[in-house]
Design a protein around this motif. Structure first.
Motif, short mmCIF file in Angstrom:
data_model
loop_
_atom_site.label_atom_id
_atom_site.label_comp_id
_atom_site.label_asym_id
_atom_site.label_seq_id
_atom_site.Cartn_x
_atom_site.Cartn_y
_atom_site.Cartn_z
N ASP A 1 0.85 -1.44 0.32
CA ASP A 1 -0.10 0.26 -0.12
C ASP A 1 0.59 0.90 -0.24
OD1 ASP A 1 -2.44 -1.63 -0.11
OD2 ASP A 1 -2.47 -1.07 2.04
N ASP B 1 -10.10 5.53 11.20
CA ASP B 1 -9.41 4.68 10.81
C ASP B 1 -7.91 4.97 10.44
OD1 ASP B 1 -10.60 6.27 8.31
OD2 ASP B 1 -10.62 4.29 7.43
N HIS B 2 -7.67 5.98 10.66
CA HIS B 2 -6.53 6.73 10.00
C HIS B 2 -5.34 6.83 11.50
CE1 HIS B 2 -7.02 9.01 6.39
NE2 HIS B 2 -7.22 8.19 6.46
N ARG C 1 -15.14 7.03 2.34
CA ARG C 1 -14.58 5.41 2.71
C ARG C 1 -15.58 4.84 4.08
NH1 ARG C 1 -10.27 8.10 3.92
NH2 ARG C 1 -10.28 7.60 6.15
N ALA D 1 -17.11 0.95 3.92
CA ALA D 1 -15.98 0.72 4.61
C ALA D 1 -16.74 -0.66 5.47
CB ALA D 1 -15.07 0.92 5.92
N GLY E 1 -14.15 -4.33 9.58
CA GLY E 1 -12.92 -3.95 10.14
C GLY E 1 -12.73 -2.67 10.41
N THR F 1 -10.53 -0.29 14.97
CA THR F 1 -10.57 1.78 14.80
C THR F 1 -10.81 2.90 16.34
OG1 THR F 1 -12.59 2.56 14.03
CG2 THR F 1 -10.19 1.14 12.18
N GLY G 1 -3.94 6.40 -0.74
CA GLY G 1 -5.01 6.24 0.14
C GLY G 1 -6.49 5.35 -0.03
N THR H 1 -6.50 2.50 -2.24
CA THR H 1 -5.70 0.64 -1.46
C THR H 1 -6.94 0.85 -0.52
OG1 THR H 1 -4.52 2.37 0.56
CG2 THR H 1 -3.75 1.69 -1.79
N ASN H 2 -7.97 0.76 -0.85
CA ASN H 2 -9.02 0.57 1.04
C ASN H 2 -10.20 1.08 0.67
OD1 ASN H 2 -7.83 0.75 3.29
ND2 ASN H 2 -6.38 2.08 2.18
N ALA H 3 -10.64 1.47 -0.78
CA ALA H 3 -12.09 1.61 -1.48
C ALA H 3 -12.13 1.04 -3.20
CB ALA H 3 -12.15 2.82 -0.48
#
Length: 511
Positions: free
Chosen positions: A70, A163-164, A271, A275, A279, A283, A321, A324-326
């Protein structure tokens, strides 16, 4: 391999001063620092010493050989900012025969005045904590931070996506500042209810207002206040457990949501809404938001931009970012070839290239985020009960450098949830001057200004000073400017007393 700055970069330049070979740019002394999307490491200069790794407060710097899949795109992104060919295409052209001068390290100097200095800071967000850090370098300074909420650190806690986690870790730095025995943080204290501005100026020789830009810019179209229309800030507060938004009603019963605006906050909310809730379990997301997202019917979030991808407000690191996540969808017709535009900076070119790559991919099943460009909202459509059920948009074409022109074509994008994300705005502070056009407190290098000039002992920093721009770390240099002005005034004998000057008593009274 050289070290690489990744998406979690907060931009506070701690790494710049730690680097012994000046390979990290832009530095705070370079003109692009305030607008750069992140900091970058020159791979041809980096000596892999690792000094920057320990200096970074959010763990954003990674040795090249340890990059995850990623993070891999950031190696090319860092390298693209530098140019040893001399063609001027990069952001930081480098003459390979000349090493750039090292970034200056500003060591604390001994103040010319030996007496104690007491400073009150209103707010506890990044700008406030960076200001406190600058002040506490001097052993004769004590700082009291006043925060209206029961938990400190403002947008670092309540504005960063849950999630960051790496970006949120900047709060560890602020915790370290707060542990200084000369720093006192008073939570649950509202200026104007518990204390007046006069009270603060009677307690302290100087007061720094660091109250941020707490409201959203309003979207002025029909039905903008209809049920089902929220600001992105409200939604962010809802899923980040902000006490002001505990009872927010978020309608997740429809299959589509529309986010008006395409900055980084818009991408964050898109996002989170798409999500996999499982996942998000580990967080910092609020438990009430997680429960609601587990039963959400939303399958698509449309992110609406009134101009094209070249002018998109989201940053390239955020797009990398998100990719890679959505599951992102882009219409190929919306993305110009980077070589066919007048874009010359490598960051925007890379953004267009990545969007084109996304647009060329075959559609994937599952929840998705759809980028829609060249659309301006003209009204919120509502159902017979008055609840939002869509956004009426006008198609645009770009005119000139920044303008747009309507084509005459309109459409309605069906949606049961509409989020506005068109920027933040400061609010007037009773007792202080306010520039209503810009939404900021007027100042000169951080000294609050009224029609008679600087108000003795009154300073400002952060978004309420410069407007809602930059990232968490941008506040470090902003606060350093304000603190430098404050200390200069202290040394000049302008902050010698605790009493408010008589002519300011009525002006500085809070109701």
């Amino acid at each position: 391999m050289p070290h690489v700055v990744t998406q979690a970069c907060c931009g506070d330049a701690s790494c710049v001063y730690a680097c012994p070979v000046n390979c990290i740019h832009p530095t705070p002394e370079e003109p692009g620092f305030g607008t750069s999307e992140m900091l970058y490491i020159d791979p041809s200069t980096c000596v892999d010493c690792g000094a920057c790794v320990s200096a970074c407060p959010v763990g954003a710097i990674v040795p090249g050989h340890r990059l995850t899949d990623d993070q891999a795109p950031f190696a090319d992104l860092n390298a693209a900012q530098f140019d040893s060919t001399g063609d001027g295409a990069a952001s930081f052209p480098v003459d390979p025969a000349r090493r750039l001068p090292l970034a200056p390290i500003d060591k604390p100097r001994r103040l010319a005045v030996d007496g104690p200095l007491s400073v009150g800071i209103v707010g506890s967000g990044p700008s406030a904590m960076y200001a406190a850090d600058e002040l506490l370098r001097h052993p004769q300074v004590t700082v009291t931070v006043y925060e209206r909420l029961r938990r400190p650190f403002g947008l670092a806690r309540y504005g960063v996506a849950p999630d960051h986690l790496a970006t949120r870790s900047v709060m560890r730095l602020f915790d370290d500042i707060a542990r200084n025995p000369r720093c006192d943080i008073r939570l649950g204290t509202t200026i104007g209810r518990d204390l007046t501005l006069d009270d603060l100026r009677g307690r302290h020789q100087a007061v720094i207002w660091a109250g941020g830009a707490p409201t959203d810019r309003r979207l002025v179209i029909d039905n903008a206040s209809a049920p089902g229309v929220l600001s992105a800030t409200e939604l962010v507060g809802w899923y980040n457990d902000h006490p002001d938004h505990d009872n927010l009603q978020v309608d997740l019963s429809s299959s589509r949501a529309v986010v008006i605006g395409n900055g980084n906050v818009a991408l964050d909310v898109a996002r989170i809404l798409t999500a996999d809730p499982e996942g998000l379990t580990d967080t910092t997301i609020s438990r009430h938001a997680l429960r609601a997202l587990r039963t959400s019917a939303i399958e698509e979030v449309v992110v609406l931009g009134r101009r094209g991808p070249v002018h998109a407000a989201f940053t390239l690191p955020e797009l990398i970012g998100l990719d890679t996540n959505a599951n992102i969808v882009v219409d190929p017709a919306d993305v110009p070839d980077s070589g066919d535009t007048a874009v010359i900076d490598p960051t925007t070119s890379a953004k267009l290239d990545l969007l084109a790559e996304i647009a060329a991919r075959p559609a994937r099943p599952g929840r998705r985020i759809r980028f829609v460009f060249h659309r301006s909202p003209s009204a919120i459509s509502v159902d017979p009960g008055g609840h939002a059920d869509g956004v009426v948009v006008a198609h645009n074409v770009v005119s000139g450098t920044d303008g747009i022109e309507p084509t005459g074509v309109t459409e309605t994008i069906d949606a049961g949830l509409v989020l506005t994300s068109i920027g933040y705005r400061g609010v007037p502070v009773p007792g202080l001057p306010f520039d209503d056009t810009r939404g900021v407190i007027p100042h000169d290098a951080g000294r609050v200004l009224d029609h008679d000039g600087p108000i003795p002992g009154m300073y400002v920093t952060g978004w309420i000073k410069r407007g809602p721009s930059g990232f968490i770390g941008t506040n470090k240099t902003d606060s350093a400017e304000t603190v430098a002005a404050l200390l200069t005034d202290f040394e000049g004998g302008m902050l010698s007393g605790h009493e408010t000057p008589p002519r300011r008593r009525l002006l500085s009274r809070l109701g």
